[in-house]
Design a protein around this motif. Structure first.
Motif, short mmCIF file in Angstrom:
data_model
loop_
_atom_site.label_atom_id
_atom_site.label_comp_id
_atom_site.label_asym_id
_atom_site.label_seq_id
_atom_site.Cartn_x
_atom_site.Cartn_y
_atom_site.Cartn_z
N HIS A 42 -22.09 74.38 -24.05
CA HIS A 42 -22.06 73.34 -25.08
C HIS A 42 -20.82 72.50 -24.85
CE1 HIS A 42 -25.17 75.41 -27.48
NE2 HIS A 42 -24.63 76.50 -26.96
N GLU A 43 -20.98 71.18 -24.96
CA GLU A 43 -19.86 70.30 -24.66
C GLU A 43 -18.90 70.15 -25.83
OE1 GLU A 43 -20.39 66.53 -22.71
OE2 GLU A 43 -22.04 67.40 -21.53
N VAL A 44 -18.14 71.20 -26.10
CA VAL A 44 -17.10 71.14 -27.14
C VAL A 44 -15.83 71.65 -26.49
CG1 VAL A 44 -16.35 71.98 -29.40
CG2 VAL A 44 -18.80 71.61 -28.96
N ALA A 45 -14.74 70.88 -26.57
CA ALA A 45 -13.49 71.28 -25.94
C ALA A 45 -12.95 72.55 -26.59
CB ALA A 45 -12.46 70.16 -26.07
N ALA A 46 -12.26 73.39 -25.78
CA ALA A 46 -11.74 74.66 -26.29
C ALA A 46 -10.79 74.45 -27.47
CB ALA A 46 -11.05 75.43 -25.17
N THR A 47 -10.00 73.37 -27.43
CA THR A 47 -8.99 73.16 -28.48
C THR A 47 -9.52 72.31 -29.65
OG1 THR A 47 -8.16 71.38 -27.12
CG2 THR A 47 -6.93 73.44 -27.05
N ASP A 48 -10.78 71.94 -29.62
CA ASP A 48 -11.37 71.19 -30.74
C ASP A 48 -11.77 72.20 -31.82
OD1 ASP A 48 -12.94 69.78 -32.51
OD2 ASP A 48 -14.31 68.95 -31.01
N VAL A 49 -10.81 72.53 -32.68
CA VAL A 49 -11.00 73.62 -33.64
C VAL A 49 -12.19 73.35 -34.56
CG1 VAL A 49 -9.94 74.83 -35.61
CG2 VAL A 49 -8.60 74.41 -33.53
N ALA A 50 -12.23 72.14 -35.14
CA ALA A 50 -13.34 71.82 -36.05
C ALA A 50 -14.67 71.85 -35.31
CB ALA A 50 -13.11 70.44 -36.69
N GLU A 69 -5.36 80.72 -24.43
CA GLU A 69 -4.33 80.81 -25.47
C GLU A 69 -4.25 79.56 -26.36
OE1 GLU A 69 -3.89 80.89 -22.27
OE2 GLU A 69 -2.31 79.53 -21.59
N ALA A 70 -4.52 78.38 -25.78
CA ALA A 70 -4.26 77.14 -26.55
C ALA A 70 -5.02 77.11 -27.89
CB ALA A 70 -4.56 75.91 -25.69
N PRO A 71 -6.33 77.38 -27.93
CA PRO A 71 -7.01 77.35 -29.23
C PRO A 71 -6.52 78.44 -30.19
CG PRO A 71 -8.56 77.95 -27.47
CD PRO A 71 -7.28 77.55 -26.81
N LEU A 72 -6.05 79.57 -29.65
CA LEU A 72 -5.51 80.63 -30.51
C LEU A 72 -4.24 80.15 -31.19
CD1 LEU A 72 -6.11 83.57 -28.03
CD2 LEU A 72 -7.32 83.21 -30.20
N VAL A 73 -3.36 79.51 -30.38
CA VAL A 73 -2.10 78.98 -30.91
C VAL A 73 -2.39 77.86 -31.92
CG1 VAL A 73 0.02 77.75 -30.23
CG2 VAL A 73 -0.77 79.71 -28.89
N GLU A 74 -3.50 77.14 -31.71
CA GLU A 74 -3.90 76.05 -32.63
C GLU A 74 -4.52 76.58 -33.93
OE1 GLU A 74 -4.02 72.52 -32.09
OE2 GLU A 74 -2.71 72.89 -30.39
N GLY A 75 -4.84 77.89 -33.98
CA GLY A 75 -5.38 78.45 -35.22
C GLY A 75 -6.90 78.52 -35.29
N ALA A 83 -14.30 80.28 -42.36
CA ALA A 83 -15.73 79.96 -42.39
C ALA A 83 -16.59 81.23 -42.43
CB ALA A 83 -16.09 79.11 -41.18
N GLY A 84 -15.94 82.40 -42.45
CA GLY A 84 -16.68 83.65 -42.54
C GLY A 84 -17.33 84.08 -41.23
N ILE A 85 -16.79 83.60 -40.11
CA ILE A 85 -17.38 83.94 -38.80
C ILE A 85 -16.46 84.93 -38.07
CG2 ILE A 85 -18.13 82.99 -36.56
CD1 ILE A 85 -18.40 80.25 -38.14
N PRO A 86 -16.97 86.13 -37.72
CA PRO A 86 -16.12 87.10 -37.03
C PRO A 86 -15.65 86.56 -35.68
CG PRO A 86 -18.17 88.13 -37.76
CD PRO A 86 -18.33 86.65 -37.95
N ALA A 87 -14.36 86.74 -35.39
CA ALA A 87 -13.81 86.23 -34.13
C ALA A 87 -12.91 87.26 -33.49
CB ALA A 87 -13.04 84.94 -34.38
N PHE A 88 -12.99 87.35 -32.16
CA PHE A 88 -12.12 88.24 -31.40
C PHE A 88 -10.95 87.41 -30.90
CE2 PHE A 88 -10.74 90.06 -27.35
CZ PHE A 88 -10.43 91.33 -27.75
#
Ligand code: AMP
Ligand code: GLY
Length: 424
Positions: A42-50, A69-75, A83-88
């Motif tokens: 899917h064409e969604v950037a790793a750091t595009d949190v929304a 690491e970048a999206p993790l550091v971004e929250g 949003a109630g979605i389980p994440a590792f």
């Protein structure tokens, strides 16, 4: 189970491949030419949190596995939790273990974790003055994320001062260089130790060793990693026990006591100095290319394991290792780790896989029917074996079957374990 893997490297291809083999429906965002073959990209950037949260919701996934690491550091994990979605993966606060080297060092000091002696500076003049006074080899590190390029192991004072100048005055890494860490130089073999964590509960994974330098004999510039293998013989039972008691447990305990428990995979970069572990760095995600070796050896159900970690139910998890050994070799573009050309046609991947290896793709994309290069690290050729020698022989036979113009790789992956002196 439906799983979304966030990222686009060899690590994410390995995770998606393993999840798919264990029967999960796998989606990857944004993915690469290799993940397209084992999952839906899917064409969604790793750091595009929304964007990632929106995609996870739209797909109705049971679990999101965050690779880099970048999206993790971004929250990203915090936003998914809301949003109630389980994440590792760790929360933004816990990801500071990798996001700030100063934060990591201060935590090590508080937790009593063995690490090189250090000083922190927010002023270039003061940092340089201290380096001149110290009169010994020092390592200079930018505080923030610098894509692995913010560390200089300086051979003398002039080199240390030049690094401080580049980081703090020239601001080569922007605000990542607002502060620097100057630390003692340690000498010894480096190893990568991964633990699945949920607060103070943890499950260790098999140890691995990366090869950071570009060239044979550990020469040349630092890279993201040119090859890895698992298990490394320098992590014997005594060293592993020391890593768990002196590093893993106090780190997790201190993070929990601060109200920022660590969940996800903690990857500890260690140097074994005279048989004792010293922490070089924390990473808050799987190592790349270490992950490729770990996934090749993996025995259990990965989706169930990562979901259990995300839910804080690690008690039931005991990873097993199907293959006794794995070794992987990275094929990189001409010019890497500097700038590199893109779009070069790659041949031989199917032939390499017919030799019984798995070729994880990193910097690739499909140009019609042709697979072409699109990044610095292009492919990670991964083989398992009864021992490291067998894994190495199989991996290199497959490497020799693959070609693209300007391709570069190391011929000596695993030399510290295979009783060989390095070729140089
Ligand atoms: P880091 O990102 O902090 O792991 O540093 C990148 C690389 O620099 C490590 O993999 C080591 O090879 C080297 N390095 C970092 N800290 C030290 C140290 N204190 N002594 C010697 N080498 C180091
Ligand atoms: N292989 C080193 C890293 O992922 O940082």
């Amino acid at each position: 189970m439906k799983v979304l893997v966030v990222g686009s490297g060899g690590r994410e291809h390995a995770l998606a491949w393993r999840l798919g083999r264990d029967g999960a429906e796998v989606h990857v965002a944004p993915g690469n030419g290799g993940t397209a073959a084992v999952a839906t990209n899917h064409e969604v950037a790793a750091t595009d949190v929304a964007g990632q949260v929106g995609l996870a919701r739209e797909l109705g996934v049971d679990l999101v596995v965050v690779g880099p690491e970048a999206p993790l550091v971004e929250g990203l994990v915090d936003a998914l939790a809301e949003a109630g979605i389980p994440a590792f993966g760790p929360s933004r606060e816990a990801a500071r273990l990798e996001g700030s080297k100063v934060f990591a060092k201060e935590l090590m000091a508080e937790a009593g974790v063995p690490t090189a002696g250090f000083r922190i500076f927010d002023d270039a003049d003061a940092a340089e003055a201290w380096c001149r006074e110290a009169k010994r080899p020092l390592v200079v590190k930018a505080d923030g994320l610098a894509a692995g390029k913010g560390v200089v192991v300086a051979k003398d004072t002039a080199e240390a001062c030049a690094a401080i100048d580049r980081i703090m005055r020239e601001r080569a890494f922007g605000e990542a260089g607002d502060r620097v860490l100057v630390e003692e130089t340690l000498v010894g073999p480096e190893v990568s130790y991964h633990v699945l964590c949920s607060g103070e509960a943890y499950v260790p994974l098999a140890a691995a060793q990366d090869h950071k330098r570009l060239g044979d004999g550990d020469q040349g510039p630092n890279t993201g990693g040119m090859g890895a293998y698992s298990p490394p013989p320098m992590v014997d039972a005594a060293v592993e026990e020391a890593i768990q008691r002196q590093v893993v447990e106090p780190t997790l305990k201190t993070m929990a006591a601060r109200g920022t428990p660590f969940r996800g995979v903690l990857f500890i970069g260690l140097m074994i100095v005279d048989g004792a572990p010293q922490v070089l760095e924390y990473n808050v995600r799987f190592g790349d290319p270490e992950c490729e070796c770990l996934m090749a050896r993996w025995g259990g159900d990965l989706a169930e394991t990562l979901l259990a970690a995300a839910r804080g139910e690690l008690d039931s998890v005991r990873p097993t290792w199907d293959a006794p050994a794995a070794l992987c070799v990275v094929l990189a573009s001409e010019g890497y780790p500097g700038s590199y050309p893109k779009g070069r046609a790659i041949t031989g991947v199917e032939r390499a896989e017919a030799l019984g290896t798995t070729v994880f793709q990193a910097g690739t994309r499909r140009d019609g029917e042709t697979l072409v290069t699109s990044g610095g690290r292009v492919l990670t050729v991964t083989a398992t074996g009864a021992d490291l020698d067998e894994a190495a022989e199989r991996a290199y036979a497959a490497v020799d079957a693959i070609a693209f113009e300007g391709s570069q790789h190391r011929r000596d992956i695993g030399w510290q374990a295979r009783g060989q002196s390095s070729p140089r």
